[in-house]
Write a protein that holds these residues in place. Structure first.
Motif, PDB file in Angstrom:
ATOM      1  N   ALA A   1      12.753  15.170  -9.630  1.00 21.81           N
ATOM      2  CA  ALA A   1      12.654  14.487  -8.333  1.00 21.81           C
ATOM      3  C   ALA A   1      11.630  13.348  -8.400  1.00 21.81           C
ATOM      4  CB  ALA A   1      12.279  15.482  -7.246  1.00 21.81           C
ATOM      5  N   ALA A   2      10.516  13.580  -9.084  1.00 22.86           N
ATOM      6  CA  ALA A   2       9.486  12.541  -9.199  1.00 22.86           C
ATOM      7  C   ALA A   2       9.974  11.373 -10.043  1.00 22.86           C
ATOM      8  CB  ALA A   2       8.215  13.135  -9.793  1.00 22.86           C
ATOM      9  N   ASN A   3      10.665  11.655 -11.130  1.00 20.86           N
ATOM     10  CA  ASN A   3      11.201  10.575 -11.967  1.00 20.86           C
ATOM     11  C   ASN A   3      12.260   9.766 -11.239  1.00 20.86           C
ATOM     12  OD1 ASN A   3       9.647  10.794 -14.320  1.00 20.86           O
ATOM     13  ND2 ASN A   3      10.890  12.503 -15.049  1.00 20.86           N
ATOM     14  N   ARG A   4      13.121  10.437 -10.472  1.00 23.44           N
ATOM     15  CA  ARG A   4      14.129   9.711  -9.688  1.00 23.44           C
ATOM     16  C   ARG A   4      13.479   8.855  -8.615  1.00 23.44           C
ATOM     17  NH1 ARG A   4      17.743  13.301  -7.094  1.00 23.44           N
ATOM     18  NH2 ARG A   4      16.501  15.049  -7.799  1.00 23.44           N
ATOM     19  N   ALA A   5      12.387   9.358  -8.020  1.00 25.50           N
ATOM     20  CA  ALA A   5      11.683   8.574  -6.997  1.00 25.50           C
ATOM     21  C   ALA A   5      11.050   7.328  -7.606  1.00 25.50           C
ATOM     22  CB  ALA A   5      10.617   9.434  -6.328  1.00 25.50           C
ATOM     23  N   ARG A   6      10.531   7.458  -8.810  1.00 25.63           N
ATOM     24  CA  ARG A   6       9.901   6.306  -9.469  1.00 25.63           C
ATOM     25  C   ARG A   6      10.907   5.260  -9.911  1.00 25.63           C
ATOM     26  NH1 ARG A   6       4.832   7.217 -13.310  1.00 25.63           N
ATOM     27  NH2 ARG A   6       3.382   7.588 -11.624  1.00 25.63           N
ATOM     28  N   SER A   7      12.077   5.686 -10.339  1.00 23.26           N
ATOM     29  CA  SER A   7      13.034   4.749 -10.938  1.00 23.26           C
ATOM     30  C   SER A   7      14.166   4.349 -10.000  1.00 23.26           C
ATOM     31  CB  SER A   7      13.612   5.349 -12.214  1.00 23.26           C
ATOM     32  OG  SER A   7      14.329   6.541 -11.914  1.00 23.26           O
ATOM     33  N   ALA A   8      14.135   4.785  -8.765  1.00 23.79           N
ATOM     34  CA  ALA A   8      15.228   4.474  -7.838  1.00 23.79           C
ATOM     35  C   ALA A   8      15.221   2.996  -7.465  1.00 23.79           C
ATOM     36  CB  ALA A   8      15.097   5.322  -6.577  1.00 23.79           C
ATOM     37  N   PRO A   9      16.403   2.396  -7.348  1.00 20.04           N
ATOM     38  CA  PRO A   9      16.459   1.012  -6.860  1.00 20.04           C
ATOM     39  C   PRO A   9      16.007   0.954  -5.404  1.00 20.04           C
ATOM     40  CG  PRO A   9      18.665   1.855  -7.363  1.00 20.04           C
ATOM     41  CD  PRO A   9      17.695   2.924  -7.702  1.00 20.04           C
TER      42      PRO A   9
ATOM     43  N   SER B   1       0.829  -1.206   0.000  1.00 21.76           N
ATOM     44  CA  SER B   1       0.000   0.000   0.000  1.00 21.76           C
ATOM     45  C   SER B   1       0.861   1.252   0.000  1.00 21.76           C
ATOM     46  CB  SER B   1      -0.916  -0.001   1.226  1.00 21.76           C
ATOM     47  OG  SER B   1      -1.626   1.196   1.312  1.00 21.76           O
ATOM     48  N   LEU B   2       1.924   1.248   0.782  1.00 22.74           N
ATOM     49  CA  LEU B   2       2.846   2.390   0.812  1.00 22.74           C
ATOM     50  C   LEU B   2       3.501   2.587  -0.544  1.00 22.74           C
ATOM     51  CD1 LEU B   2       4.392   4.630   2.276  1.00 22.74           C
ATOM     52  CD2 LEU B   2       6.019   2.888   3.028  1.00 22.74           C
ATOM     53  N   GLU B   3       3.939   1.506  -1.169  1.00 21.52           N
ATOM     54  CA  GLU B   3       4.551   1.614  -2.497  1.00 21.52           C
ATOM     55  C   GLU B   3       3.560   2.200  -3.503  1.00 21.52           C
ATOM     56  OE1 GLU B   3       7.699   0.993  -3.446  1.00 21.52           O
ATOM     57  OE2 GLU B   3       8.282   0.417  -1.426  1.00 21.52           O
ATOM     58  N   ALA B   4       2.308   1.767  -3.426  1.00 26.26           N
ATOM     59  CA  ALA B   4       1.288   2.286  -4.345  1.00 26.26           C
ATOM     60  C   ALA B   4       1.056   3.777  -4.115  1.00 26.26           C
ATOM     61  CB  ALA B   4      -0.017   1.522  -4.170  1.00 26.26           C
ATOM     62  N   GLN B   5       1.020   4.195  -2.860  1.00 26.53           N
ATOM     63  CA  GLN B   5       0.805   5.617  -2.563  1.00 26.53           C
ATOM     64  C   GLN B   5       2.006   6.459  -2.989  1.00 26.53           C
ATOM     65  OE1 GLN B   5      -2.067   6.806  -1.863  1.00 26.53           O
ATOM     66  NE2 GLN B   5      -2.948   4.781  -1.585  1.00 26.53           N
ATOM     67  N   LEU B   6       3.203   5.935  -2.826  1.00 25.67           N
ATOM     68  CA  LEU B   6       4.393   6.660  -3.279  1.00 25.67           C
ATOM     69  C   LEU B   6       4.387   6.799  -4.798  1.00 25.67           C
ATOM     70  CD1 LEU B   6       7.093   5.042  -0.977  1.00 25.67           C
ATOM     71  CD2 LEU B   6       6.313   7.422  -0.897  1.00 25.67           C
ATOM     72  N   PHE B   7       4.000   5.730  -5.475  1.00 28.34           N
ATOM     73  CA  PHE B   7       3.930   5.768  -6.934  1.00 28.34           C
ATOM     74  C   PHE B   7       2.866   6.767  -7.395  1.00 28.34           C
ATOM     75  CE2 PHE B   7       2.898   4.032 -11.147  1.00 28.34           C
ATOM     76  CZ  PHE B   7       4.177   3.948 -11.679  1.00 28.34           C
ATOM     77  N   ARG B   8       1.744   6.785  -6.700  1.00 28.95           N
ATOM     78  CA  ARG B   8       0.674   7.726  -7.049  1.00 28.95           C
ATOM     79  C   ARG B   8       1.131   9.172  -6.838  1.00 28.95           C
ATOM     80  NH1 ARG B   8      -5.639   7.747  -5.360  1.00 28.95           N
ATOM     81  NH2 ARG B   8      -6.050   9.824  -6.124  1.00 28.95           N
ATOM     82  N   ARG B   9       1.812   9.430  -5.712  1.00 30.08           N
ATOM     83  CA  ARG B   9       2.280  10.788  -5.433  1.00 30.08           C
ATOM     84  C   ARG B   9       3.251  11.260  -6.501  1.00 30.08           C
ATOM     85  NH1 ARG B   9       6.211  12.601  -0.568  1.00 30.08           N
ATOM     86  NH2 ARG B   9       7.497  11.118  -1.670  1.00 30.08           N
ATOM     87  N   SER B  10       4.185  10.397  -6.900  1.00 33.55           N
ATOM     88  CA  SER B  10       5.139  10.811  -7.926  1.00 33.55           C
ATOM     89  C   SER B  10       4.436  11.020  -9.262  1.00 33.55           C
ATOM     90  CB  SER B  10       6.277   9.796  -8.054  1.00 33.55           C
ATOM     91  OG  SER B  10       5.792   8.539  -8.468  1.00 33.55           O
ATOM     92  N   GLY B  11       3.408  10.230  -9.530  1.00 27.21           N
ATOM     93  CA  GLY B  11       2.646  10.421 -10.764  1.00 27.21           C
ATOM     94  C   GLY B  11       1.915  11.749 -10.789  1.00 27.21           C
ATOM     95  N   VAL B  12       1.303  12.116  -9.679  1.00 24.89           N
ATOM     96  CA  VAL B  12       0.603  13.403  -9.604  1.00 24.89           C
ATOM     97  C   VAL B  12       1.611  14.547  -9.666  1.00 24.89           C
ATOM     98  CG1 VAL B  12      -0.887  14.851  -8.176  1.00 24.89           C
ATOM     99  CG2 VAL B  12      -1.351  12.420  -8.363  1.00 24.89           C
TER     100      VAL B  12
ATOM    101  N   ILE C   1       4.442  14.536 -11.296  1.00 20.49           N
ATOM    102  CA  ILE C   1       4.815  14.670 -12.711  1.00 20.49           C
ATOM    103  C   ILE C   1       3.709  15.375 -13.486  1.00 20.49           C
ATOM    104  CG2 ILE C   1       5.206  13.350 -14.833  1.00 20.49           C
ATOM    105  CD1 ILE C   1       6.761  11.329 -13.104  1.00 20.49           C
ATOM    106  N   GLU C   2       2.472  15.031 -13.169  1.00 20.93           N
ATOM    107  CA  GLU C   2       1.341  15.676 -13.847  1.00 20.93           C
ATOM    108  C   GLU C   2       1.307  17.176 -13.563  1.00 20.93           C
ATOM    109  OE1 GLU C   2      -3.487  15.088 -14.062  1.00 20.93           O
ATOM    110  OE2 GLU C   2      -2.247  13.501 -13.225  1.00 20.93           O
ATOM    111  N   VAL C   3       1.578  17.557 -12.315  1.00 18.27           N
ATOM    112  CA  VAL C   3       1.624  18.985 -11.972  1.00 18.27           C
ATOM    113  C   VAL C   3       2.786  19.660 -12.705  1.00 18.27           C
ATOM    114  CG1 VAL C   3       2.096  20.608 -10.089  1.00 18.27           C
ATOM    115  CG2 VAL C   3       0.476  18.755  -9.740  1.00 18.27           C
ATOM    116  N   ALA C   4       3.930  18.987 -12.753  1.00 21.44           N
ATOM    117  CA  ALA C   4       5.110  19.577 -13.403  1.00 21.44           C
ATOM    118  C   ALA C   4       4.895  19.772 -14.897  1.00 21.44           C
ATOM    119  CB  ALA C   4       6.329  18.705 -13.157  1.00 21.44           C
ATOM    120  N   THR C   5       4.170  18.887 -15.534  1.00 16.60           N
ATOM    121  CA  THR C   5       3.973  18.979 -16.987  1.00 16.60           C
ATOM    122  C   THR C   5       2.701  19.732 -17.372  1.00 16.60           C
ATOM    123  OG1 THR C   5       2.855  16.834 -17.018  1.00 16.60           O
ATOM    124  CG2 THR C   5       5.246  16.846 -17.416  1.00 16.60           C
TER     125      THR C   5
END
Length: 176
Positions: free
Chosen positions: A70-78, A38-49, A51-55
């Motif tokens: 910052a959002a792209n790095r959060a999504r793709s970080a190991p 659930s935490l991973e899903a919420q983190l992914f959702r936050r970074s998606g929103v 990115i949407e705000v940034a674009t």
């Protein structure tokens, strides 16, 4: 003969207690896995929103690049760098949306209010999901630290769950 019944009864009670504790521990581990997902899903959702705000064109170009990066790095970080990258995204959002007056100016744009509300809600959900996960991990660790659980290896070979330590503070200017 009565001693035999007493010993059998005590062994049965201990066996039932150990079985109940092992089941509880198994359920706690399942809750940890669920709360982590659930935490991973919420983190992914936050970074998606984010990115949407940034674009969306609501932010000036430099700020948009900062948030999107910052959002792209959060999504793709190991996995081993994920907490740092998510904290960096939180810091970037806090820096961009720190002033309520600036957020009010951005919100005056058409369609911006809904997008900012969605970002604020996503940030709040991340904070709640992290707290819930860490509470579940703490409960699991407390139970696993009990003497009988360790002696009888009721946790088996399950890995000790880790807390998630990241900066998830809500940006001051975003609506909740």
């Amino acid at each position: 003969m009565t001693w035999v019944f007493i010993v059998v009864a005590v062994v049965a009670i201990i066996g039932v207690y150990l079985s109940w504790t092992a089941g509880r521990l198994d359920r706690l581990h399942a809750r940890v896995d669920g709360s982590r997902a659930s935490l991973e899903a919420q983190l992914f959702r936050r970074s998606g929103v984010a990115i949407e705000v940034a674009t969306s064109g609501l932010l000036d170009p430099a700020t948009a690049i900062l948030v999107a990066d910052a959002a792209n790095r959060a999504r793709s970080a190991p996995d081993d760098e994920r907490e740092v990258a998510e904290s960096d995204l939180s810091k970037a959002l806090a820096a961009v949306f720190a002033d309520p007056e600036v957020v009010a100016e951005i919100a005056a744009e058409p369609g911006a209010n809904q997008l900012l509300s969605e970002l604020g809600a996503a940030c709040r959900r991340v904070e709640m999901a992290r707290r819930f996960h860490n509470d579940t991990v703490a409960s699991t660790r407390v139970l696993r630290s009990k003497r009988l659980v360790r002696w009888f290896r009721l946790a088996g070979y399950a890995k000790l769950p880790d807390m998630v330590e990241l900066d998830d503070t809500q940006p001051a200017g975003l609506p909740l």
